[in-house]
Design an enzyme around this catalytic site. Structure first.
Site, PDB file in Angstrom:
ATOM      1  N   ASP A 222       0.819  -1.214   0.000  1.00  0.00           N
ATOM      2  CA  ASP A 222       0.000   0.000   0.000  1.00  0.00           C
ATOM      3  C   ASP A 222       0.853   1.265   0.000  1.00  0.00           C
ATOM      4  OD1 ASP A 222      -2.458  -1.115  -0.149  1.00  0.00           O
ATOM      5  OD2 ASP A 222      -3.084  -0.690   1.902  1.00  0.00           O
TER       6      ASP A 222
ATOM      7  N   ASP B  43       3.456  -9.231   9.735  1.00  0.00           N
ATOM      8  CA  ASP B  43       3.646  -7.801   9.565  1.00  0.00           C
ATOM      9  C   ASP B  43       4.973  -7.553   8.863  1.00  0.00           C
ATOM     10  OD1 ASP B  43       1.261  -7.242  10.698  1.00  0.00           O
ATOM     11  OD2 ASP B  43       2.054  -6.656  12.650  1.00  0.00           O
TER      12      ASP B  43
ATOM     13  N   ASP C  51       7.624  -6.055   9.578  1.00  0.00           N
ATOM     14  CA  ASP C  51       8.881  -6.138  10.324  1.00  0.00           C
ATOM     15  C   ASP C  51       9.112  -7.523  10.915  1.00  0.00           C
ATOM     16  OD1 ASP C  51       6.651  -5.667  11.966  1.00  0.00           O
ATOM     17  OD2 ASP C  51       7.935  -5.087  13.639  1.00  0.00           O
TER      18      ASP C  51
ATOM     19  N   ASP D  93      -6.953  -8.077  13.633  1.00  0.00           N
ATOM     20  CA  ASP D  93      -6.641  -9.456  13.997  1.00  0.00           C
ATOM     21  C   ASP D  93      -7.452  -9.911  15.207  1.00  0.00           C
ATOM     22  OD1 ASP D  93      -5.307  -7.622  15.533  1.00  0.00           O
ATOM     23  OD2 ASP D  93      -3.367  -8.638  15.477  1.00  0.00           O
TER      24      ASP D  93
END
Length: 494
Positions: free
Chosen positions: A134, A193, A195, A250
């Site tokens: 994105d 994610d 990271d 989540d």
């Protein structure tokens, strides 16, 4: 000269008059209004504090029991390693897995996360790596796409997916990712994610739980700052898929899946590397999201949970009372209200006495139960208490924003990540940049509470009979440190 003297006398008399009026008002309202009101507020706060203590004690007993009996999920549920079929059979015993990596302008970590996902130990023809980019920076988008092409040239089945808007933020990206035709071939989906850096054996250790136990919908690895789990696609779809109605997509999905009867497995010894917020500003944004989101989700789902007919009354009680009300709402509000507002205010009203069990024993017990999980940091407990009390103001504000669905309720600011940038020559530049930012922003609310605590401490020191002022001065100092922005990161140049 006489005129100046007369003016000074008049001003002094006016001030004395105002002071007398304030003192008279205080004396008149103290006994009939202030004392009973403060007692009621204190009683409520102590009751909430006791509820929090019971919850922490319960969780402590459960964790201690699991550690003592060494009850690993592999012993409770059926688990056996995946069978490595002959190449001629095409490894068909391995289910097809979709790996989703949502990212947004992740210049410092995109190579790490994509590289880790592409290095997962799983047959190449039974996995799809989906990079959901994105990014709004064209240069970063080009770098991410180039990285995906590089891995694709090595035979990795990696898909670079973009969209023309950021509607729904992360949840929206994950939902759009599910619409591609190749996703229909997948029976499981892992989400990392940007990271996160899973170890190569991540899927080999998690997928068997889903393969051999049809009632398990999610296998969750150990995490502290993000999502690192594998979903059964059927459970995800049955729960309604990803929704962007809160900033904790989540948690939203997990609660909905749980209400459909799916079980979850937590694999505590399976760790996934990830990154802490690099600055205090990033940490505040993250904590706002993590405090506001659950409160807002509770507002949206409380009735749905209470009227659900697929789960037991005990599970509904656990979700509403323990999971949401105590952990996500009371835990934030009571910390700030009791220790930073109500207890300090009692120094002005000696008639309202805080019992020792509420001011010493229960806070000490809760602190001890919280730090038992990280005994190596026990020497930092005092600093941790002071800092957590300061952050409770920020979390309380975010909790009310979520409960009343106002202001920044759906604000999503991506946590800034640094990756390996500090290990290179860029490290010294980043270090100077980070240190320069320390103190650039003033937090007015923290300063206001600091002044309140400082005044309470001064009053207790001057007129009180206890030594409560020691805590008040320390806590005031902590609020001033944060209020003036003297909290950040120190990154060594070496």
């Amino acid at each position: 000269m006489d005129m100046i003297f007369s003016s000074s006398v008049a001003l002094l008399n006016a001030r004395n008059g105002i002071t007398s009026q304030v003192g008279l008002f205080w004396q008149q309202t103290r006994a009939p209004l202030i004392v009973p009101l403060l007692r009621i507020v204190l009683f409520v706060c102590l009751a909430l504090s006791f509820m929090l203590f019971v919850e922490r004690l319960y969780m402590g007993i459960v964790i201690a029991f699991i550690k003592l009996v060494r009850r690993k999920p592999e012993k409770k549920y059926k688990w056996e390693p995946m069978k490595k079929d002959d190449l001629e059979l095409g490894n068909f015993s391995y289910p097809v897995v979709l790996v989703q990596i949502p990212m947004y302008n992740e210049k410092e970590v995109y190579q790490l996360s994509i590289g880790a996902a592409c290095s997962l130990s799983w047959p190449a023809n039974r996995i799809f790596i989906q990079v959901l980019d994105d990014s709004t920076d064209p240069a970063i988008k080009a770098l991410v796409e180039q990285e995906c092409r590089r891995w694709a040239s090595k035979g990795i089945n990696i898909k670079y997916e973009i969209r023309d808007n950021r509607k729904g933020y992360k949840a929206g990206a994950l939902r759009e990712g599910m619409k591609h035709s190749y996703v229909n071939l997948c029976s499981h989906v892992a989400i990392f994610d940007a990271d996160f850096q899973p170890e190569p054996d991540f899927l080999e250790r998690t997928i068997p739980f889903l393969v051999h136990n049809p009632d398990i919908g999610l296998v969750q690895a150990r995490w502290e700052f993000g999502t690192a789990g594998v979903w059964r696609m059927a459970a995800l779809n049955e729960a309604g898929g990803w929704k962007d109605r809160t900033t904790v997509e989540d948690m939203d999905l997990a609660v909905r899946a749980g209400l459909n009867g799916w079980k979850f497995v937590y694999v505590g010894d399976l760790k996934v590397k990830n990154e802490l917020p690099s600055t205090f500003k990033a940490y505040r944004y993250q904590q706002h999201r993590w405090s506001c989101g659950p409160a807002n989700l509770f507002r949206k789902m409380a009735k749905e949970i209470a009227t659900n007919k697929k789960v037991s009354v005990w599970k509904k009680f656990y979700l509403i009372y323990s999971f949401f009300f105590v952990r996500k709402i009371i835990a934030h509000i009571v910390t700030f209200a009791l220790y930073c507002v109500v207890m300090p205010a009692t120094v002005f009203v000696p008639e309202v006495e805080v019992p020792k069990w509420g001011s010493i024993y229960i806070p000490s017990a809760i602190t001890l139960l919280n730090v038992l999980g990280s005994t190596r940091s026990m020497y930092l407990v005092v600093y941790w208490i002071l800092f957590e009390n300061v952050m409770s103001l920020h979390r309380t504000k975010a909790t009310f924003v979520g409960l009343f669905e106002s202001g920044r309720v759906n604000e999503w600011i991506v946590t800034e990540k640094l990756g390996d940038a500090l290990k290179t020559k860029m490290g010294s530049k980043a270090s100077r940049k980070l240190r320069f930012r320390v103190g650039e922003r003033v937090h007015v609310l923290e300063l206001f509470v600091g002044l309140h605590l400082l005044f309470c401490g001064w009053y207790d020191f001057s007129f009180g009979k206890s030594r409560f002022y020691v805590y008040l001065f320390l806590q005031a100092a902590a609020f001033f440190v944060v209020g003036f922005g003297y909290v950040g990161v120190f990154v060594p140049n070496s």
